[in-house]
Each structure stands twice: as structure tokens, then as C-alpha cells.
Design an enzyme around this catalytic site. Sequence first.
Site, PDB file in Angstrom:
ATOM      1  N   TYR A 373      11.102 -37.644 -56.962  1.00 58.01           N
ATOM      2  CA  TYR A 373      11.243 -36.461 -57.795  1.00 58.01           C
ATOM      3  C   TYR A 373      11.105 -35.133 -56.928  1.00 58.01           C
ATOM      4  O   TYR A 373      11.844 -34.180 -57.024  1.00 58.01           O
ATOM      5  CB  TYR A 373      10.956 -36.369 -59.229  1.00 58.01           C
ATOM      6  N   TYR A 377      12.430 -31.228 -53.032  1.00 64.80           N
ATOM      7  CA  TYR A 377      12.020 -29.807 -52.856  1.00 64.80           C
ATOM      8  C   TYR A 377      10.813 -29.642 -51.796  1.00 64.80           C
ATOM      9  O   TYR A 377      10.875 -28.603 -51.284  1.00 64.80           O
ATOM     10  CB  TYR A 377      11.191 -29.535 -54.363  1.00 64.80           C
TER      11      TYR A 377
END
Length: 557
Positions: A373, A377
Site C-alpha cells: 500500500y 508513495y
Amino acid sequence: MTRVEMDNARFVAKRLHGIPQIYKTVLKQRYDRFSHHSEANLDLIQTTKAISKILGYSSIRMTSVNIKSPNFKQKSKHHARQCANMVIRHHSNGLKHTYFAISRYINCHQIKPCPLTDTILNNLESDCLTDEEYSKVMGVIKRGCDPLWWKPKLRRLHNRQVETISRLLNQISRHRSIYASDITVESIKNQWLNSREQLENTLATNELDYSVSLAELSDLNVSNPKIRKAELMVRIRGFEDYATKHGYSAVFLTMTTPSKYHRCFAKSGAENPKWQGATPLDGQDYLNRTFQRIRASLNRDKITPFGFRVAEPHHDGTPHWHLLLFVPTEQQEALVQTFQEYCLQEDGDEHGAKERRFKVEYIDPNKGSATGYIAKYVAKGIDGEGIEHDLYGTESVTAATRIRVWASCWGIRQFQQIGGVGVTPWRELRRLSKITDQSLEWVEEIRQAADDSDWGRYTELMGGVFCKRDDQLIRPLYEHKKQSLVQSTEENLNQHQDESNSSIYKTNRYGDELITQVKGIIALGFEIVTRVHEWTLSHSRANEKIEPNRSYLEFCK
């Protein structure tokens, strides 16, 4: 041209005097969008006043400003001379007058001097300083008189002024310059290139007469983006392994700021009427304050999550946070409710707040790993590797560079570990070879976990994810840096003086702070030195490429 048009043209030219050329075009385009001269003139007055305030000028004495290539070296020398002159002028009036004169001068140029405690300021007023307090006051004065202190401060201020003006004129968005202005991107990339060149031209030599460039040494630690990214992913994955082993659940949270912190809309790029002049730093301060309140509330409820936080910009540079947190399953809902409550405390009733201000994703390990997840990023904030485009369609490598520029300009920490054990002992342990001392067998086990990049096992062996830093089995070993005393023949010093007096602790260049450095680790009182070499720095000759006989890694073997 009518008389009114001529008067307006003179008015516009006067208001734009001293404004950087790159912004004059934008202001003229903005001026032409108004249908009535009166409205356009009022907007121009307000905008130019705001630009003057950002640059530290009054609208009356605005002078020509070089945005692209200011001479920081010359400016630094000028400010240092001004402060030195103040020291001379106020010398007879005492230390108090000198200090406050220097502090006011620094503040007037939009730079904060080195802060002093209220106790020191009170003692300064009453003229009863201790030796240590006197050194700190003198440190502020010496900084003001030093061009080397001014230069980075002026550069940082300049970059932030450019970004603030670009943001004021709505020039930072997915439709113009995403994340950061082109001027600042070019400026900071040039700083990176210059820094790299300095590292390549600086030679480090140890006591064994082995020499290597600082660039090669820099490439072996987290200054190298690839190593930084790899270490972050190892630590995140290690947290997930630890959480799985101990039955914790994972949750992925996103926090963003109220509408008033956002300059423009993402889809259209149009100006946000709720924006009140906030900078990305203001947005980051809001997120920090909110998170501090959340953690305080969670501590009161005895909820202690651990994980990682990633800060990244929206298209207009406004920050938002992504958090991957691990928490006992029975506490998961309480954690989410606490986040939601505090994220909606400020302007929580505005349109879209409940949908956008805070988002939560419950991670099902059967559908994918928690590390997955947050991986994109991390990559997007470092090198863009493994991603084709960002959320706004920008090519990933370009987006990563601009995000790093954004973080560098505003001094925003991109990645932060929440809870868990310290990473400094981990890095120091990885510098060691196998420990053969039988009495330190338990240290060897922790060292082996670090060497195997097993952050989960390392965390467990260090005392667990909730172990306080002071209670962890291994802590960093710091020592004050020493420098040799220079002996003068005129003083006829005793050549057989005690060895302990042959060196003194080294202070910084301003004399108010002892210089400390990591020397190794301390394991339950037993010190292990990991940095055994003493290095001296020197500059290579111009255009001379440093080529050591063997690499630093080979040397260490």
C-alpha cells in the site's frame, strides 16, 4: 490611446517597477482579465503589495529583484559587515545592546536568529550570565558577523520567497508547474549538482594514508537514493512481519488539510476563493499539530500504533500525509474514530470535508500486503522507479524530482517512523563484522539480524516495538569531538604534560556548542566502536579526478 488608457498604462508601469520580470507577464495577463480598469487596478495594488511583503520590501521602496541568479555570496558578506559594524558601535553600551541590535537586524531580513531560552534572556537583562549562557549569547552575535552563516539562510529564504510568490500568482498546479515552480526546481537541482561536485573534489584521508572522495563515501549511505529507498522498504516490511507475528491489524490512513490551505482546484486549476495565503509550511504545521493531538488522545486511551508516515504534496504544493499503522485488532476502530474526530475539528463542516479530509483503508492480508500500500508513495518521493506516472499523469521520474525539490525547499520531512526501535544502532551494527566475544553473543545475534536486513527480528531482539529508546538493549554511542592543542614555543610549555591534557573538546565555529559524533554502540554499558578511523579532509587539485587504488568497501575488508 485615450487619456484614461495612458494614465492606466503609467499606473501599471509604476506598480510593476521592481517586480521580477518573470512575474510581470503573469501580472499583465491577470490585469487584462478584468473588464473594468478600476477592478484591475485594485487587484494589481493588492497583488503587488503582497509580493512586496513577501520579498521584505515596502511598496514604496521596491527595487529591482533578481529572482533567477541572486549573488548570495555578496549579500552574505554585506549582512555580515553590517552586523560587525553594529558590534563596534554598540561595544561601549554592553553585551545586551549588541545582542538585541544584531537580533533585530536578522529578524528584519526575515531570518530567525538562534533562539535563546527565557532564562538566558532574563539573565542578559540583569547582566548576570553564567559562562555557558555568555557563550550562547556570543554565539548569536558571531553568527550574525559570519558570511558562512548567512549564505544558506539567504538561499533558503530566497527559494521560499519564489515559491510563495508563484503560489500567490497561482503558478503552481498540474496545469502549470506541478508541485514546485520551474525556477525553484532549476535552482535546487543546480545546488545538488554543485554539492555533488564538491563531494567529488573533496578527499578524505585516514590515519592509514588511505584516500577516497567524499562522493564515494556518500554513495554508501542513505544519502544515496537507492540505499535510502531500500532501507525504508526493509523497515516497513519488517514492521509488517512483526505485526503479523504478534497478531496486529494494518490500516492505511490519509490526512489532508482544510480547503483554506489549498491554492487552487485540481481539475480546473482555478483559484480557490477560500485560500488565505497559506504556504505548504503552514499546511505541514497544521498536520503536525493535528497529529500531536491525535497521539495525545491515543496515549490517554492506551492505544499505541506503530508504522510509517509519508508526506507528499498535492499538485499545488499543499502537503498531505499517508500513514501505514499497525494496531491490535480490537483497537482498530477506536484509532480510526480518533483520527476522524481530530481531522474534522477545524472547518469540519465545510463542503466535502467528511469525504476528503480523512480517508481510511482496512488492509486485508489475504488481498495484498500492507507494505504494498505504501511502496508506491515511497518510490514516488525518492526516484519514481517502478511507477509509470503519478496521480496527475506526470512521468514518475520527473514527479519524484519535483517532489524532492518541494521537500527540500520547505524543509518538510518526507518519511518518518512512528514508534519502534531506533535505526541508528541498526546502521552502526551493519558496519561491524562478526562478533566473536562469547560474552557478547546476544549482541552478535542482533548484529546478524541487522546484517540480514531482518528489521522484524531486529525489533524483537532490541526489546520490542514498544520498548522506550532509553530501555533498548543497544543505543548509539556518541562522543565529543576533540582537537589537538597548538603549542607555542613562546609559551615554553612543558613537553611532558599529562596526555589527557593534550587535547580539548571541540566546539562549533561560534564557540557555543560542543561537537558530538557517532562513534559506535553501547550495549548494556559495554562500548563497541564501529568508526575506528580518523579522517581528515582536503581538496583535490582543479580538474583532478580522485581515483583510489581500491574501493572503500574493499578497504574495509
